[in-house]
Design a protein around this motif. Structure first.
Motif, short mmCIF file in Angstrom:
data_model
loop_
_atom_site.label_atom_id
_atom_site.label_comp_id
_atom_site.label_asym_id
_atom_site.label_seq_id
_atom_site.Cartn_x
_atom_site.Cartn_y
_atom_site.Cartn_z
N ARG A 1 28.58 55.41 -67.95
CA ARG A 1 28.65 56.76 -68.53
C ARG A 1 29.84 57.55 -68.03
O ARG A 1 30.15 58.63 -68.55
CB ARG A 1 27.35 57.53 -68.19
N PHE A 2 30.53 57.04 -67.01
CA PHE A 2 31.65 57.76 -66.40
C PHE A 2 32.84 56.82 -66.22
O PHE A 2 32.66 55.60 -66.19
CB PHE A 2 31.26 58.32 -65.02
N ASP A 3 34.04 57.38 -66.11
CA ASP A 3 35.19 56.51 -65.86
C ASP A 3 35.14 56.02 -64.41
O ASP A 3 34.49 56.62 -63.54
CB ASP A 3 36.51 57.22 -66.16
N SER A 4 35.83 54.92 -64.15
CA SER A 4 35.71 54.24 -62.86
C SER A 4 36.18 55.12 -61.70
O SER A 4 35.60 55.07 -60.60
CB SER A 4 36.51 52.94 -62.88
N GLU A 5 37.19 55.94 -61.91
CA GLU A 5 37.67 56.81 -60.84
C GLU A 5 36.62 57.85 -60.47
O GLU A 5 36.45 58.17 -59.29
CB GLU A 5 38.97 57.52 -61.26
N HIS A 6 35.93 58.36 -61.48
CA HIS A 6 34.89 59.35 -61.22
C HIS A 6 33.72 58.71 -60.47
O HIS A 6 33.16 59.32 -59.54
CB HIS A 6 34.40 59.97 -62.53
N VAL A 7 33.35 57.50 -60.85
CA VAL A 7 32.28 56.79 -60.14
C VAL A 7 32.65 56.59 -58.68
O VAL A 7 31.84 56.83 -57.78
CB VAL A 7 32.00 55.43 -60.82
#
Length: 215
Positions: free
Chosen positions: A66-72
């Motif tokens: 549900r989120f981009d990898s950097e945000h995760v």
């Protein structure tokens, strides 16, 4: 299974009930004591539990899509390093900030006796009565918090009453502000001018103490 289990094992902090105290001066050592206990709770119970849950989250990919990898990566970094009120699957971390060598900051929420007792007893800010909520510019309900502790000389339920009136809440008398709860201040509180802050999100939340607000 693509989704992780809920963070049901988040430790619960047991609040202290000081509502029987009748002298303001007696509250200071009591609240300072429970603040120290809460600070230890963050290090000894909450952060280890967050680390264990972070290990579980690492094994599940579904929520991360549900989120981009950097945000995760940023979510997980914060969750492992700082005590939080929630978990990374919500997509935003509600952090309980602590400057080095300092305890967390705390706020008072003044309301009626039933609201305060229910919020403290259920560790849930959603138990706040409707009269004590206001609507922001985006149409979201918010709760008001006061940046003064009930043992401090400048603690004034009259000042809080005027702010509630300014925000067009349903509070019309200090008789509606007999009790308060003490809660940690998180990064999701918004400044409302002077000694006032507000929070959009309700739900589960640590409560440190329950006190009278009319000492």
């Amino acid at each position: 299974m693509s989704g992780p289990p809920d963070f049901d094992d988040r430790p619960n902090f047991e609040f202290s009930n000081f509502s029987a105290e009748v002298y303001q001066s007696d509250l200071e050592p009591l609240i300072r004591s429970v603040v120290r206990r809460y600070d230890s709770f963050l290090d000894e119970e909450l952060l280890p539990a967050q680390g264990e849950y972070a290990d579980i989250l690492d094994r599940f990919e579904g929520w991360k899509l549900r989120f981009d990898s950097e945000h995760v990566e940023e979510l997980m970094e914060k969750f492992r390093e700082f005590p939080c009120m929630n978990d990374p699957t919500e997509g935003v971390m509600e952090v309980i900030p602590r400057r080095e060598g300092y305890y967390p900051a705390f706020l008072s929420v003044l309301a009626d006796a039933d609201s305060c007792a229910n919020m403290a007893g259920n560790t849930n800010l959603s138990r706040l009565g409707g009269d004590y909520r206001f609507v922001d510019e985006d149409g979201n309900e918010r709760m008001l918090a006061y940046d003064v502790m009930p043992y401090e000389d400048d603690f004034s339920n009259w000042e809080v009453l005027h702010k509630y009136e300014e925000l067009r809440c349903g509070v019309t008398s200090v008789q509606q502000l007999r009790k308060c709860i003490v809660i940690p201040k998180t990064n999701l509180f918004r400044h409302e001018g002077g000694p006032f802050w507000s929070r959009r999100y309700f739900g589960k939340f640590d409560v440190v103490a329950l006190s009278r607000a009319n000492l």
